[in-house]
Design a protein around this motif. Structure first.
Motif, PDB file in Angstrom:
ATOM      1  N   ASP A 157       0.863  -1.177   0.000  1.00  0.00           N
ATOM      2  CA  ASP A 157       0.000   0.000   0.000  1.00  0.00           C
ATOM      3  C   ASP A 157       0.901   1.228   0.000  1.00  0.00           C
ATOM      4  OD1 ASP A 157      -2.342  -1.537   0.151  1.00  0.00           O
ATOM      5  OD2 ASP A 157      -2.181  -1.672   2.325  1.00  0.00           O
ATOM      6  N   LEU A 158       0.919   1.930  -1.098  1.00  0.00           N
ATOM      7  CA  LEU A 158       1.805   3.079  -1.288  1.00  0.00           C
ATOM      8  C   LEU A 158       0.969   4.350  -1.361  1.00  0.00           C
ATOM      9  CD1 LEU A 158       4.512   4.444  -2.022  1.00  0.00           C
ATOM     10  CD2 LEU A 158       4.084   3.776  -4.392  1.00  0.00           C
ATOM     11  N   ARG A 159       1.289   5.298  -0.500  1.00  0.00           N
ATOM     12  CA  ARG A 159       0.583   6.585  -0.481  1.00  0.00           C
ATOM     13  C   ARG A 159       1.589   7.700  -0.742  1.00  0.00           C
ATOM     14  NH1 ARG A 159      -4.401   8.098   1.593  1.00  0.00           N
ATOM     15  NH2 ARG A 159      -4.636  10.333   1.997  1.00  0.00           N
ATOM     16  N   LEU A 160       1.349   8.461  -1.807  1.00  0.00           N
ATOM     17  CA  LEU A 160       2.248   9.534  -2.204  1.00  0.00           C
ATOM     18  C   LEU A 160       1.526  10.867  -2.085  1.00  0.00           C
ATOM     19  CD1 LEU A 160       3.772   7.990  -5.459  1.00  0.00           C
ATOM     20  CD2 LEU A 160       4.716   7.921  -3.148  1.00  0.00           C
ATOM     21  N   GLY A 161       2.086  11.770  -1.313  1.00  0.00           N
ATOM     22  CA  GLY A 161       1.512  13.101  -1.174  1.00  0.00           C
ATOM     23  C   GLY A 161       2.601  14.103  -0.877  1.00  0.00           C
ATOM     24  N   PRO A 162       2.335  15.385  -1.088  1.00  0.00           N
ATOM     25  CA  PRO A 162       3.351  16.406  -0.814  1.00  0.00           C
ATOM     26  C   PRO A 162       3.677  16.543   0.655  1.00  0.00           C
ATOM     27  CG  PRO A 162       1.248  17.413  -1.342  1.00  0.00           C
ATOM     28  CD  PRO A 162       1.088  15.951  -1.620  1.00  0.00           C
ATOM     29  N   GLY A 163       2.789  16.093   1.548  1.00  0.00           N
ATOM     30  CA  GLY A 163       3.052  16.205   2.976  1.00  0.00           C
ATOM     31  C   GLY A 163       3.659  14.973   3.593  1.00  0.00           C
ATOM     32  N   ARG A 190       7.419   5.550   6.818  1.00  0.00           N
ATOM     33  CA  ARG A 190       6.857   6.846   6.456  1.00  0.00           C
ATOM     34  C   ARG A 190       7.913   7.932   6.586  1.00  0.00           C
ATOM     35  NH1 ARG A 190       1.902   7.894  10.164  1.00  0.00           N
ATOM     36  NH2 ARG A 190       1.506   5.709   9.710  1.00  0.00           N
ATOM     37  N   TYR A 191       7.745   8.989   5.816  1.00  0.00           N
ATOM     38  CA  TYR A 191       8.677  10.107   5.849  1.00  0.00           C
ATOM     39  C   TYR A 191       8.050  11.285   5.122  1.00  0.00           C
ATOM     40  CZ  TYR A 191       9.615   7.341   1.684  1.00  0.00           C
ATOM     41  OH  TYR A 191       9.467   6.570   0.556  1.00  0.00           O
ATOM     42  N   LYS A 192       8.634  12.450   5.294  1.00  0.00           N
ATOM     43  CA  LYS A 192       8.197  13.641   4.584  1.00  0.00           C
ATOM     44  C   LYS A 192       9.032  13.783   3.320  1.00  0.00           C
ATOM     45  CE  LYS A 192       6.843  16.041   8.829  1.00  0.00           C
ATOM     46  NZ  LYS A 192       7.035  17.245   9.687  1.00  0.00           N
ATOM     47  N   PRO A 193       8.393  13.855   2.166  1.00  0.00           N
ATOM     48  CA  PRO A 193       9.184  13.913   0.930  1.00  0.00           C
ATOM     49  C   PRO A 193       9.957  15.217   0.813  1.00  0.00           C
ATOM     50  CG  PRO A 193       6.873  14.303   0.463  1.00  0.00           C
ATOM     51  CD  PRO A 193       6.954  13.901   1.912  1.00  0.00           C
ATOM     52  N   LEU A 194      11.142  15.106   0.268  1.00  0.00           N
ATOM     53  CA  LEU A 194      11.965  16.276  -0.035  1.00  0.00           C
ATOM     54  C   LEU A 194      11.639  16.675  -1.469  1.00  0.00           C
ATOM     55  CD1 LEU A 194      14.277  18.081   1.072  1.00  0.00           C
ATOM     56  CD2 LEU A 194      15.852  16.507  -0.044  1.00  0.00           C
ATOM     57  N   MET A 195      10.743  17.627  -1.626  1.00  0.00           N
ATOM     58  CA  MET A 195      10.160  17.891  -2.927  1.00  0.00           C
ATOM     59  C   MET A 195      10.992  18.831  -3.790  1.00  0.00           C
ATOM     60  SD  MET A 195       7.299  16.138  -2.835  1.00  0.00           S
ATOM     61  CE  MET A 195       6.249  16.827  -4.078  1.00  0.00           C
ATOM     62  N   GLN A 220       3.294  26.807  -8.906  1.00  0.00           N
ATOM     63  CA  GLN A 220       4.607  26.228  -8.649  1.00  0.00           C
ATOM     64  C   GLN A 220       4.416  24.722  -8.706  1.00  0.00           C
ATOM     65  OE1 GLN A 220       7.297  28.140  -5.660  1.00  0.00           O
ATOM     66  NE2 GLN A 220       5.384  29.012  -4.916  1.00  0.00           N
ATOM     67  N   VAL A 221       5.452  24.010  -9.114  1.00  0.00           N
ATOM     68  CA  VAL A 221       5.314  22.570  -9.287  1.00  0.00           C
ATOM     69  C   VAL A 221       6.316  21.843  -8.403  1.00  0.00           C
ATOM     70  CG1 VAL A 221       6.907  22.476 -11.254  1.00  0.00           C
ATOM     71  CG2 VAL A 221       5.178  20.689 -10.990  1.00  0.00           C
ATOM     72  N   ALA A 222       5.887  20.742  -7.827  1.00  0.00           N
ATOM     73  CA  ALA A 222       6.759  19.882  -7.038  1.00  0.00           C
ATOM     74  C   ALA A 222       6.701  18.485  -7.637  1.00  0.00           C
ATOM     75  CB  ALA A 222       6.318  19.848  -5.575  1.00  0.00           C
ATOM     76  N   GLN A 223       7.848  17.860  -7.789  1.00  0.00           N
ATOM     77  CA  GLN A 223       7.947  16.552  -8.442  1.00  0.00           C
ATOM     78  C   GLN A 223       8.318  15.481  -7.427  1.00  0.00           C
ATOM     79  OE1 GLN A 223      10.387  16.431 -12.018  1.00  0.00           O
ATOM     80  NE2 GLN A 223      11.115  14.382 -11.506  1.00  0.00           N
ATOM     81  N   LEU A 224       7.606  14.371  -7.463  1.00  0.00           N
ATOM     82  CA  LEU A 224       7.863  13.258  -6.558  1.00  0.00           C
ATOM     83  C   LEU A 224       7.989  11.976  -7.370  1.00  0.00           C
ATOM     84  CD1 LEU A 224       8.072  11.995  -3.758  1.00  0.00           C
ATOM     85  CD2 LEU A 224       5.585  11.987  -3.631  1.00  0.00           C
ATOM     86  N   ASP A 225       9.125  11.308  -7.251  1.00  0.00           N
ATOM     87  CA  ASP A 225       9.370  10.044  -7.937  1.00  0.00           C
ATOM     88  C   ASP A 225       9.454   8.907  -6.929  1.00  0.00           C
ATOM     89  OD1 ASP A 225      11.646  11.823 -10.015  1.00  0.00           O
ATOM     90  OD2 ASP A 225       9.629  11.165 -10.557  1.00  0.00           O
ATOM     91  N   VAL A 262       5.120  11.676 -10.143  1.00  0.00           N
ATOM     92  CA  VAL A 262       3.969  12.542  -9.904  1.00  0.00           C
ATOM     93  C   VAL A 262       4.425  13.993  -9.922  1.00  0.00           C
ATOM     94  CG1 VAL A 262       2.037  13.090  -8.384  1.00  0.00           C
ATOM     95  CG2 VAL A 262       2.948  10.754  -8.423  1.00  0.00           C
ATOM     96  N   PHE A 263       3.696  14.838 -10.646  1.00  0.00           N
ATOM     97  CA  PHE A 263       3.863  16.293 -10.570  1.00  0.00           C
ATOM     98  C   PHE A 263       2.684  16.857  -9.802  1.00  0.00           C
ATOM     99  CE2 PHE A 263       5.955  16.489 -15.075  1.00  0.00           C
ATOM    100  CZ  PHE A 263       7.107  15.920 -14.573  1.00  0.00           C
ATOM    101  N   PHE A 264       2.942  17.706  -8.812  1.00  0.00           N
ATOM    102  CA  PHE A 264       1.889  18.432  -8.097  1.00  0.00           C
ATOM    103  C   PHE A 264       1.978  19.909  -8.491  1.00  0.00           C
ATOM    104  CE2 PHE A 264       2.777  14.825  -5.285  1.00  0.00           C
ATOM    105  CZ  PHE A 264       1.494  14.325  -5.070  1.00  0.00           C
ATOM    106  N   TYR A 265       0.860  20.475  -8.908  1.00  0.00           N
ATOM    107  CA  TYR A 265       0.795  21.867  -9.325  1.00  0.00           C
ATOM    108  C   TYR A 265       0.029  22.654  -8.252  1.00  0.00           C
ATOM    109  CZ  TYR A 265       1.783  19.766 -13.905  1.00  0.00           C
ATOM    110  OH  TYR A 265       2.329  19.060 -14.949  1.00  0.00           O
ATOM    111  N   PHE A 266       0.717  23.615  -7.609  1.00  0.00           N
ATOM    112  CA  PHE A 266       0.130  24.439  -6.555  1.00  0.00           C
ATOM    113  C   PHE A 266      -0.059  25.853  -7.086  1.00  0.00           C
ATOM    114  CE2 PHE A 266       2.425  21.022  -4.576  1.00  0.00           C
ATOM    115  CZ  PHE A 266       1.595  20.601  -3.540  1.00  0.00           C
ATOM    116  N   PHE A 267      -1.297  26.339  -7.040  1.00  0.00           N
ATOM    117  CA  PHE A 267      -1.619  27.644  -7.611  1.00  0.00           C
ATOM    118  C   PHE A 267      -1.715  28.710  -6.527  1.00  0.00           C
ATOM    119  CE2 PHE A 267      -2.698  24.743 -10.881  1.00  0.00           C
ATOM    120  CZ  PHE A 267      -2.548  25.424 -12.084  1.00  0.00           C
ATOM    121  N   ASP A 268      -1.283  29.919  -6.878  1.00  0.00           N
ATOM    122  CA  ASP A 268      -1.341  31.031  -5.924  1.00  0.00           C
ATOM    123  C   ASP A 268      -2.746  31.617  -5.848  1.00  0.00           C
ATOM    124  OD1 ASP A 268      -1.646  32.535  -8.235  1.00  0.00           O
ATOM    125  OD2 ASP A 268       0.440  33.208  -8.265  1.00  0.00           O
TER     126      ASP A 268
END
Length: 324
Positions: free
Chosen positions: A45-51, A201-206, A246-251, A318-324
């Motif tokens: 069970d793999l969960r990928l998120g910016p947090g 578990r860990y906090k990703p270094l984005m 702004q975009v953050a990339q997680l592999d 995964v690319f995450f796009y965060f809008f202002d």
């Protein structure tokens, strides 16, 4: 050599790739995977998120006797310089210890473990740990500590480090470290015949790379995350309303699962596209692109993918796009 169960993290630019486990040995200078003949991944069970990134494994051993193995989890390599935008800092709850820069935690069969820490300094693919320590320098530190320790170098020592490409600057003046730092956590556990559950578990270094030339919308880089016309249209609509991203990339590397016995019995991927509380963005939500799987929506901010007898032939991006 010891058998290892390793989750290999590879830093790609300022963005890390996180990885599945595989039986491996850990010789000096890198991880060498070893195939497992009698331990398989029954479920992942793999969960990928910016947090947070969380992976829960259910391993099954068909061996007749218990096996004690060493578990290794390398964190991504990060710049050691405390004076760059990509420098890392201590995470909350670490007591100011910069070495656990992802807030790494692990439990086996619901029992939290305290792993052993191994530290490395890399200049490219060269292990320069011994040279750095012999010079009396910290492998990673905050700005103030680095200033104090590097000021203790003699002119000859500083000149040699500059000549070796390990630091940048003028001997006798301010010096900046050029190596990458890597922490590797290790623990031992017994795989008894039957099931063993491992929870990491860990906090990703984005990182926050700039999208010069719209490389996160069109072109080869965008294709690597399966960015499609529908996503591009949604991005364009938000930009037309005056919102920019702004975009953050997680592999996450899944192909190392091939080193276990058989396919992954059940593979469940969840992408958490919610916004971490401490990240400023508009109320329009977070957009994302992912490859190679096409998840379906589970909830307001959750998307999922499930497969049986899964044999990954491509790593997850995964690319995450965060809008202002």
């Amino acid at each position: 050599m010891k058998p290892w169960l390793s989750a290999l993290l590879i830093l790609l630019g300022s963005t890390p790739a996180f990885a599945n486990g595989a039986m491996a040995s850990f010789p000096a200078g890198g991880v060498e995977f070893k195939d497992s003949a009698d331990i398989s991944i029954a479920r992942e069970d793999l969960r990928l998120g910016p947090g947070e990134v969380r992976v829960q494994y259910r391993f099954v051993s068909t061996a007749a006797e218990p096996q004690t193995v060493t578990i290794g989890f390398p964190l991504p390599r990060v710049p050691s310089s405390p004076d760059t935008p990509d420098s890392v800092g201590a995470v909350e709850g670490s007591g100011g210890d910069m070495r656990n820069y992802l807030g790494f935690g692990v439990s086996v069969d619901e029992r939290p473990l305290i792993p052993i820490l191994h530290e490395f300094a890399w200049l490219g693919e060269k292990d320069v740990t011994a040279t750095i320590l012999a010079a009396g320098l910290p492998l990673i530190s905050d700005y103030e500590t680095w200033q104090v320790q590097s000021a203790k170098l003699s002119l000859e020592e500083a000149t040699a480090l500059v000549a070796a490409g390990l630091v940048y600057g003028k001997p006798g003046g301010y010096l900046d470290p050029l190596w990458d730092y890597q922490a590797i956590y290790e623990w031992s556990q017994e795989f008894t015949p039957g099931e063993t559950e491992v929870d990491i578990r860990y906090k990703p270094l984005m990182g926050w790379p700039g999208d010069f030339g719209s490389t996160y919308e069109v072109g080869e880089h965008a294709d690597s995350a399966c960015v499609d016309d529908a996503l591009r249209a949604e991005i364009a609509a938000r930009e037309a309303d005056g919102h920019y991203y702004q975009v953050a990339q997680l592999d996450y590397i899944t192909q190392t699962a091939k080193h276990w016995h058989g396919p992954i019995g059940e593979f469940n991927l969840t992408i958490d596209a919610s916004q971490p509380e401490n990240w400023a963005a508009s109320d329009s939500g977070v957009l994302f692109a992912s490859c190679p799987v096409a998840p379906t929506q589970l909830g307001e901010h959750e998307w999922g993918f499930t497969a049986k007898d899964y044999v990954p032939d491509r790593d997850v991006r995964v690319f995450f796009y965060f809008f202002d």
